[in-house]
Enzyme design. Sequence first.
Site, mmCIF file in Angstrom:
data_model
loop_
_atom_site.group_PDB
_atom_site.id
_atom_site.type_symbol
_atom_site.label_atom_id
_atom_site.label_comp_id
_atom_site.label_asym_id
_atom_site.label_seq_id
_atom_site.Cartn_x
_atom_site.Cartn_y
_atom_site.Cartn_z
ATOM 1 N N LYS A 1 -6.229 -6.127 7.669
ATOM 2 C CA LYS A 1 -6.430 -4.927 6.913
ATOM 3 C C LYS A 1 -7.207 -4.910 5.697
ATOM 4 C CE LYS A 1 -2.544 -3.466 8.059
ATOM 5 N NZ LYS A 1 -2.258 -4.462 8.515
ATOM 6 N N THR A 2 -6.074 -5.729 4.837
ATOM 7 C CA THR A 2 -6.272 -5.827 3.495
ATOM 8 C C THR A 2 -7.685 -6.668 3.026
ATOM 9 O OG1 THR A 2 -3.950 -5.584 3.028
ATOM 10 C CG2 THR A 2 -5.380 -6.643 1.280
ATOM 11 N N ASP B 1 -4.581 0.168 -0.747
ATOM 12 C CA ASP B 1 -4.003 -1.034 0.221
ATOM 13 C C ASP B 1 -2.843 -0.582 0.133
ATOM 14 O OD1 ASP B 1 -4.381 -3.153 1.456
ATOM 15 O OD2 ASP B 1 -3.181 -4.282 -0.155
ATOM 16 N N ASP B 2 -2.302 -0.698 1.814
ATOM 17 C CA ASP B 2 -1.018 -0.783 2.326
ATOM 18 C C ASP B 2 -0.560 0.744 1.847
ATOM 19 O OD1 ASP B 2 0.940 -1.854 3.595
ATOM 20 O OD2 ASP B 2 1.387 -3.440 2.258
ATOM 21 N N LYS C 1 -9.325 13.709 -0.429
ATOM 22 C CA LYS C 1 -10.532 14.817 0.342
ATOM 23 C C LYS C 1 -11.350 15.746 -0.890
ATOM 24 C CE LYS C 1 -9.081 17.672 3.517
ATOM 25 N NZ LYS C 1 -8.173 18.855 4.046
ATOM 26 N N LYS D 1 -3.028 -13.314 9.944
ATOM 27 C CA LYS D 1 -2.375 -13.852 8.752
ATOM 28 C C LYS D 1 -1.494 -14.976 9.205
ATOM 29 C CE LYS D 1 0.032 -11.823 4.859
ATOM 30 N NZ LYS D 1 0.304 -10.147 4.469
HETATM 31 N N1 LIG Z 1 -11.798 -12.010 9.882
HETATM 32 C C1 LIG Z 1 -10.903 -11.911 9.044
HETATM 33 N N2 LIG Z 1 -10.236 -10.784 8.982
HETATM 34 C C2 LIG Z 1 -9.205 -10.619 8.043
HETATM 35 N N3 LIG Z 1 -8.559 -11.617 7.286
HETATM 36 C C3 LIG Z 1 -8.863 -12.965 7.600
HETATM 37 C C4 LIG Z 1 -9.963 -13.216 8.434
HETATM 38 N N4 LIG Z 1 -10.392 -14.312 8.387
HETATM 39 C C5 LIG Z 1 -9.502 -14.928 7.562
HETATM 40 N N5 LIG Z 1 -8.629 -13.879 7.150
HETATM 41 C C6 LIG Z 1 -7.543 -14.461 6.171
HETATM 42 O O1 LIG Z 1 -6.291 -13.696 7.045
HETATM 43 C C7 LIG Z 1 -5.429 -12.974 6.310
HETATM 44 C C8 LIG Z 1 -5.236 -11.554 6.663
HETATM 45 O O2 LIG Z 1 -4.032 -11.073 6.009
HETATM 46 P P1 LIG Z 1 -4.315 -9.613 5.119
HETATM 47 O O3 LIG Z 1 -3.160 -9.574 4.131
HETATM 48 O O4 LIG Z 1 -5.397 -9.150 5.156
HETATM 49 O O5 LIG Z 1 -3.478 -8.825 6.593
HETATM 50 P P2 LIG Z 1 -3.155 -7.265 6.554
HETATM 51 O O6 LIG Z 1 -3.460 -6.838 7.821
HETATM 52 O O7 LIG Z 1 -3.359 -6.725 5.463
HETATM 53 O O8 LIG Z 1 -1.366 -7.671 6.461
HETATM 54 P P3 LIG Z 1 -0.473 -6.674 5.999
HETATM 55 O O9 LIG Z 1 0.091 -5.999 7.282
HETATM 56 O O10 LIG Z 1 0.788 -7.868 5.623
HETATM 57 O O11 LIG Z 1 -0.691 -5.895 4.901
HETATM 58 C C9 LIG Z 1 -6.145 -13.205 4.819
HETATM 59 O O12 LIG Z 1 -5.411 -14.351 4.268
HETATM 60 C C10 LIG Z 1 -7.245 -13.334 5.155
HETATM 61 O O13 LIG Z 1 -7.929 -14.501 3.911
HETATM 62 N N1 LIG Z 2 -19.810 30.121 8.483
HETATM 63 C C1 LIG Z 2 -18.847 28.969 7.966
HETATM 64 N N2 LIG Z 2 -17.788 29.066 7.578
HETATM 65 C C2 LIG Z 2 -16.966 28.324 6.911
HETATM 66 N N3 LIG Z 2 -17.518 26.838 6.367
HETATM 67 C C3 LIG Z 2 -18.747 27.049 6.703
HETATM 68 C C4 LIG Z 2 -19.611 27.797 7.475
HETATM 69 N N4 LIG Z 2 -21.023 27.242 7.502
HETATM 70 C C5 LIG Z 2 -20.787 26.233 6.924
HETATM 71 N N5 LIG Z 2 -19.538 25.852 6.275
HETATM 72 C C6 LIG Z 2 -19.080 24.679 5.708
HETATM 73 O O1 LIG Z 2 -18.037 24.112 6.557
HETATM 74 C C7 LIG Z 2 -16.969 23.532 5.849
HETATM 75 C C8 LIG Z 2 -15.615 24.166 6.066
HETATM 76 O O2 LIG Z 2 -14.963 23.532 5.321
HETATM 77 P P1 LIG Z 2 -13.682 24.007 4.728
HETATM 78 O O3 LIG Z 2 -13.050 23.167 3.654
HETATM 79 O O4 LIG Z 2 -13.942 25.505 4.277
HETATM 80 O O5 LIG Z 2 -12.731 23.980 5.777
HETATM 81 P P2 LIG Z 2 -11.133 24.486 5.686
HETATM 82 O O6 LIG Z 2 -10.626 25.208 7.107
HETATM 83 O O7 LIG Z 2 -10.594 24.901 4.391
HETATM 84 O O8 LIG Z 2 -10.545 23.034 6.039
HETATM 85 P P3 LIG Z 2 -9.076 22.392 5.772
HETATM 86 O O9 LIG Z 2 -8.472 22.693 6.924
HETATM 87 O O10 LIG Z 2 -9.319 20.813 5.554
HETATM 88 O O11 LIG Z 2 -8.759 22.822 4.384
HETATM 89 C C9 LIG Z 2 -17.604 23.553 4.200
HETATM 90 O O12 LIG Z 2 -18.319 22.476 3.852
HETATM 91 C C10 LIG Z 2 -18.665 24.861 4.411
HETATM 92 O O13 LIG Z 2 -19.612 24.739 3.277
HETATM 93 MG MG LIG Z 3 -2.331 -5.769 3.832
#
Ligand SMILES: Nc1ncnc2c1ncn2[C@@H]1O[C@H](COP(=O)(O)OP(=O)(O)OP(=O)(O)O)[C@@H](O)[C@H]1O
Ligand SMILES: Nc1ncnc2c1ncn2[C@@H]1O[C@H](COP(=O)(O)OP(=O)(O)OP(=O)(O)O)[C@@H](O)[C@H]1O
Ligand SMILES: [Mg+2]
Lengths: 265, 265, 265, 265, 265, 265
Positions: A70-71, A124-125, A152, A225
């Site tokens: 992931k990292t 990360d993490d 957000k 890893k």
């Molecule tokens: N395709 C690939 N995708 C990801 N990592 C790769 C890939 N190929 C080689 N690697 C190597 O594999 C290792 C992946 O380790 P990494 O720390 O990213 O894992 P992680 O999921 O973040 O682990 P952790 O859960 O410990 O955080 C790294 O050393 C990276 O260089």
């Molecule tokens: N009729 C409508 N009522 C409410 N939002 C609308 C409407 N039409 C368009 N929108 C758009 O939809 C989005 C609604 O997101 P909003 O952040 O208000 O939701 P929320 O219920 O507050 O979400 P959260 O649970 O993440 O707080 C906004 O971007 C707003 O501009």
């Molecule tokens: Mg990691």
Amino acid sequence: DFEEALKEVKPAFGVSADTMDSYRPQGIIPTGEKFEHIMATCKALAAQVETSERSPILSCLLEGAPGAGKTALAATLALESGFPFVKFISAETMVGYSESAKCSAIAKVFEDAYKSPVSCIVLDDIERLLEYVSIGPRFSNHVLQTLLVLAKRQPPKGHRLLVLGTTSQLPVLETMELAAAFNVTLNVPLLQPAEVTSVLTATGAFTPADAQGASAVLGDAVAIKRLLLLVEMACQGLGEAPHPAGQRPTVPLERFTDVVMDVGS
Amino acid sequence: DFEEALKEVKPAFGVSADTMDSYRPQGIIPTGEKFEHIMATCKALAAQVETSERSPILSCLLEGAPGAGKTALAATLALESGFPFVKFISAETMVGYSESAKCSAIAKVFEDAYKSPVSCIVLDDIERLLEYVSIGPRFSNHVLQTLLVLAKRQPPKGHRLLVLGTTSQLPVLETMELAAAFNVTLNVPLLQPAEVTSVLTATGAFTPADAQGASAVLGDAVAIKRLLLLVEMACQGLGEAPHPAGQRPTVPLERFTDVVMDVGS
Amino acid sequence: DFEEALKEVKPAFGVSADTMDSYRPQGIIPTGEKFEHIMATCKALAAQVETSERSPILSCLLEGAPGAGKTALAATLALESGFPFVKFISAETMVGYSESAKCSAIAKVFEDAYKSPVSCIVLDDIERLLEYVSIGPRFSNHVLQTLLVLAKRQPPKGHRLLVLGTTSQLPVLETMELAAAFNVTLNVPLLQPAEVTSVLTATGAFTPADAQGASAVLGDAVAIKRLLLLVEMACQGLGEAPHPAGQRPTVPLERFTDVVMDVGS
Amino acid sequence: DFEEALKEVKPAFGVSADTMDSYRPQGIIPTGEKFEHIMATCKALAAQVETSERSPILSCLLEGAPGAGKTALAATLALESGFPFVKFISAETMVGYSESAKCSAIAKVFEDAYKSPVSCIVLDDIERLLEYVSIGPRFSNHVLQTLLVLAKRQPPKGHRLLVLGTTSQLPVLETMELAAAFNVTLNVPLLQPAEVTSVLTATGAFTPADAQGASAVLGDAVAIKRLLLLVEMACQGLGEAPHPAGQRPTVPLERFTDVVMDVGS
Amino acid sequence: DFEEALKEVKPAFGVSADTMDSYRPQGIIPTGEKFEHIMATCKALAAQVETSERSPILSCLLEGAPGAGKTALAATLALESGFPFVKFISAETMVGYSESAKCSAIAKVFEDAYKSPVSCIVLDDIERLLEYVSIGPRFSNHVLQTLLVLAKRQPPKGHRLLVLGTTSQLPVLETMELAAAFNVTLNVPLLQPAEVTSVLTATGAFTPADAQGASAVLGDAVAIKRLLLLVEMACQGLGEAPHPAGQRPTVPLERFTDVVMDVGS
Amino acid sequence: DFEEALKEVKPAFGVSADTMDSYRPQGIIPTGEKFEHIMATCKALAAQVETSERSPILSCLLEGAPGAGKTALAATLALESGFPFVKFISAETMVGYSESAKCSAIAKVFEDAYKSPVSCIVLDDIERLLEYVSIGPRFSNHVLQTLLVLAKRQPPKGHRLLVLGTTSQLPVLETMELAAAFNVTLNVPLLQPAEVTSVLTATGAFTPADAQGASAVLGDAVAIKRLLLLVEMACQGLGEAPHPAGQRPTVPLERFTDVVMDVGS
Ligand SMILES: Nc1ncnc2c1ncn2[C@@H]1O[C@H](COP(=O)(O)OP(=O)(O)OP(=O)(O)O)[C@@H](O)[C@H]1O
Ligand SMILES: Nc1ncnc2c1ncn2[C@@H]1O[C@H](COP(=O)(O)OP(=O)(O)OP(=O)(O)O)[C@@H](O)[C@H]1O
Ligand SMILES: [Mg+2]
Ligand SMILES: Nc1ncnc2c1ncn2[C@@H]1O[C@H](COP(=O)(O)OP(=O)(O)OP(=O)(O)O)[C@@H](O)[C@H]1O
Ligand SMILES: Nc1ncnc2c1ncn2[C@@H]1O[C@H](COP(=O)(O)OP(=O)(O)OP(=O)(O)O)[C@@H](O)[C@H]1O
Ligand SMILES: Nc1ncnc2c1ncn2[C@@H]1O[C@H](COP(=O)(O)OP(=O)(O)OP(=O)(O)O)[C@@H](O)[C@H]1O
Ligand SMILES: Nc1ncnc2c1ncn2[C@@H]1O[C@H](COP(=O)(O)OP(=O)(O)OP(=O)(O)O)[C@@H](O)[C@H]1O
Ligand SMILES: [Mg+2]
Ligand SMILES: [Mg+2]
Ligand SMILES: [Mg+2]
Ligand SMILES: [Mg+2]
Ligand SMILES: [Mg+2]
């Protein structure tokens, strides 16, 4: 081959590339279709942040088992975004910080990002940022609330932000409503036998036949890893004779099996 | 014999050897095959840290029952690594420290280690560093998070680090995800009857026959620390006549049995 | 008789004897074989600390029901050890201290002890030092961790230490792994009927026949502290006529029975 | 009669008598045999503290239902002890104190008491001193530990101390091991019908016949504090005509019944 | 159409309109009858606050699933109230604040509002203000108590206040008695298929037929926030050819379906 | 009628009357027999405090469902007591206070009251003073202990105090033993249909027939606070034509029913 694979992901531009590289110490070896799909989806998000008028902030959570990569993926995506502001937020740089010092440091990165027209922040993490431990469970609610809001919050007008998160504790983040604060959640899978074989081959340390044999020694789902560590251990002390620079000696299958026996898969 | 055995593990070099020795107050008596295997595996890790380009940090957790000899083993391995920077992190030197003072002290050792080309750090009795107690349970999450990060953090480029941990609370460390932060976990076993017999003989305080009899008095799995204490108690007050320097009087079997009855095995 | 018994345990040397005596306000009355065995085992430990090269620190936990006489025994053993540094650590001298002030005070005593060639430290009423209460349960983990470390820590080379602990909460200390930090755990038993009779006789307040009758009024297991209090209460107001100094009036059996009815056994 | 009864317990000496009196705002009306027995037992303890060489500290816990009269009894005993140092420790004088301020204040009183040859300290309403609440439960462990130690600590040589405690939460104090820190625990009972009748008669507000009728209106176990409040309410507004000083008007039985209906018994 | 819809809710007056708009980043698209009813009820409350002598404070809680549009509605209502003092209280502006700093900031807004003859305060995302997390659960009781009081407190004579709250955790707020502190609670519903179709059509990115098809891809209850994000993603990279300003390219149904597959509905 | 009813309870004297009135924003409408009985009982207590020699402190807890009218009743009783010192303790004036600041503020009011010969203190909404929330549950034990003591503490000689408390959480206060600290607990009931009808009529906004119809729309037990709010809402926007000062327009039954449908009863 392996060295080739590494070159593929070299970032095209400067500054923090050096440090970022330390987050993928063994480079990136393409592991197959699923890997490509994750990369593609994330790149589409990056493009959307850069161009769409209506989504100034987008966020993606990369979740998967420990060692799934992931990292390394997040670091790679951040580097390849080409955004002028790219920043990694990791517990590794905040050892010993108090909860509120952590919050400040995190908020500071976001504030800095808001000054760039388009930015990418990697969280990360996340469980480590949260100081999460399943006993209790305990975690820093102060950090959690900070992340819940920052993940957000709209950047100021005319600024855009891509947030990439990584975690191996998806259920925990779901319970905390933090997963829901991300627009998209993608699973980074463990390697299946065929992928293991192809990664082993790519390392250059196994003949294709032995690569398949070695894969059979391991389970059905292997963390990349861990896999690369086992290869490294198996390579240890093999042949004192000098090898062409960067090229590895070939590992006999039995030696690999012994290592797996000794230290677990 | 015992004195001979002790010499075997004298470290070849200077500085902190003196203090380290205090972590194995009764020296090291080879106890058999399992003992050799643990030593060998750890030494391979040390060699890998020193030579492999791709594993700048490796970590190994020695876990086992109280008194199994974990601390003595870790101290021995650290001393024998021959690394220029070798440091022991123990709760014994941090009595009364606050949580954050502990974190700072621990982080400081890692920062220092990063300055040496290759280093070895022992995290002794991790549950004590964590201030763990099963009631609650309670522990210092601040220290835990510090260890979770430091045990995995890459040293700066060109520097290498071997981390050895000891614990008698493996399940706890597993729940805390701290065990998983180590690359390898090895069990330090309690002694089985044959091993007890051979250790007793090696002490020079028992005739071979009595050594076997004494072993029979004890259970199936004996902690070497406890065993050596029982021997010491049994030796107590035996024969006022002077013995050749460093040589012990022979302990009658009944006396050993009495001691075990009195203070438990 | 009682006064004679008291003299038996007068310490042979100076300084802290006075204060120590306050920890056995009613002197020591030998109660029989078990009492002698505990004393003997502890004295052997003291001798071992003093003479053995290989056990610079030994520790013994005296555990038993409330009022069984643990504190009085520990004080007596400390006094009779004849060690140049003898110190009592008790919650009584730390009323109102904060957790960390308690830790400092405790650590200070150990540091002081390390300066003497051979020392004895009593950790009296460990549950009180820990501020333990079963509701919760609550206790000072800070003090606990301090004790866990100090009870096992090696003194500097050439220095020796005997640690005596007392507690009426053995199961709690076991759960906290604090009991296991002591080399030996000894039970201080309650008195059985025959022992009660002989203690009552020793006080000089009962005729031998009444002593037996009085013993029958009490349960099967009596705390010596409670027993001596009941005697004291029964003596109260008996005979206004002056008695030879230090000699008590004889207590009629009915009066003793009345006291037991009134205030419980 | 009532006024007569009041006089009976007027303390023979000075100083804090005035304030103490506020702890028994409605005086003391002898309620019968059990009352006398409690008084006698406590007075015997006071005498023992004063005279016995071997019990420099004695303690007694008065426990019983709310309003049973515990505080009034303790205040009376303290006053009548005639000791030169008599002090009441009550949460009422420590409103808003922090935990540690409370501990200091309590410890201060004990230190002061140790300066007098013989003293009496009342720990009133211990659950209030402990800030106990059954939700949680919560309480000040700091105060608890202070009381656990102070209730047992020997005064300096040549000084004596009687500690009287009151509580309506005996089971809680038992769980906290605080009850066991007292030498004696006595129950202050609620009033039974016959006692109620005689108290009502003693107040002078009822004819003997009505007193019996009024008693029948109440339950089987009545708190004296509540009983006297009900009488007071029933007296309210009765007869505007002046009565001989201190003498009450007679309360009709129906009025008393009405009051009980209105505000509960 | 969409642009038209947006204009409909432009506030008629100045000042904080700009910032408020950031709380409805994608404008307001009327979604049907339920939407109108909520608007009408809230406007009646606003009118009542302004005119009735007897209700100087009225409060309304808008509750509904994440993304239902609660914040956008509250912002719109606040803007359209036309009150001289309109203020948004959101965790977004209080990142990293301590509990008591949050309380002060919140109380300050109310104090300011009391100075205006008639005011509207929005408490957005109350669970975030409370730092609520379901693990534990944990939350700031300090903030909760502040809101419990402020939501009901009468403004000074002659001043009036409308409080609008939003939450997606109604059951939690009910347990906290905070929901009951509001005079009225209104549910902001998720969109049902017909409403989804009409919103999709209103965006101008779908032909009416495709809008219906796209609606069928989604569930029975869709959050408008999520819906608009999916549309945005589907629009991504569609047709490089320039479009008339503000007008969107038409999204093919398959592309929309793909996006939903990739990132979830 | 309503205006008449209001005049009935105007306090006969000065000072804090103004502020007190804000605690019964819609005046007092006599609701029937139960209302009169509560008033009478409380007034008897007030009289007793003023005149009886033996009850210098009396306390009464008014408990009932939210909106039952507890605060308005307490304010009315306090005002009508005619005592020279009358003070309202409410969380509304302590927003953002720390626990200990709250305790100080509360204790200060009692200290002030002790200076007046006779005083009345209202502890309004005790659960709010305690910062109580049922999750946990959590509350300020510091405030609780302060109230537990102050509600029972005797004023200095010659001073008298009436304490009125209000709460909608009687069971909680009982568990905390705080209810028992009050001499009397009285229930303030919700309104039953007949009472609702008469209150509606008294408001002057309904014809007697419609009042009965409106009552039927509501449940069996209605909070007077809610009832008056519904009336207010129903009056909203009715008839633009001017009405005689203070007189309300008549509300059509259907309109009332609509309001109840919209916002709940
Ligand atoms: N395709 C690939 N995708 C990801 N990592 C790769 C890939 N190929 C080689 N690697 C190597 O594999 C290792 C992946 O380790 P990494 O720390 O990213 O894992 P992680 O999921 O973040 O682990 P952790 O859960 O410990 O955080 C790294 O050393 C990276 O260089
Ligand atoms: N009729 C409508 N009522 C409410 N939002 C609308 C409407 N039409 C368009 N929108 C758009 O939809 C989005 C609604 O997101 P909003 O952040 O208000 O939701 P929320 O219920 O507050 O979400 P959260 O649970 O993440 O707080 C906004 O971007 C707003 O501009
Ligand atoms: Mg990691
Ligand atoms: N082969 C051996 N391995 C380990 N310890 C040995 C060996 N031979 C002798 N010893 C002695 O045995 C003792 C082992 O105690 P040590 O403190 O290392 O055990 P531990 O497992 O760390 O105990 P704890 O659980 O208390 O931390 C030391 O005194 C050491 O000198
Ligand atoms: N043989 C004896 N052993 C122990 N105590 C004795 C003996 N003879 C007399 N005593 C007296 O009995 C009392 C024992 O009380 P002590 O305080 O030692 O008991 P404890 O077990 O420590 O009690 P606690 O559980 O309260 O700490 C002391 O007053 C001591 O002087
Ligand atoms: N014989 C008596 N014993 C005790 N109190 C009496 C007696 N006669 C009269 N009283 C009066 O009864 C009241 C008893 O109340 P007191 O406060 O002592 O009870 P309590 O048990 O301490 O109550 P609480 O549980 O509230 O602390 C006092 O006013 C006291 O003056
Ligand atoms: N007879 C009455 N008794 C009480 N309140 C009345 C009466 N007549 C009218 N009212 C009005 O009804 C309202 C009662 O509300 P009040 O705040 O006193 O209720 P409450 O029980 O304290 O509510 P809460 O549970 O929210 O604290 C006040 O506005 C008051 O003016
Ligand atoms: Mg160890
Ligand atoms: Mg003791
Ligand atoms: Mg009392
Ligand atoms: Mg929102
Ligand atoms: Mg109220």
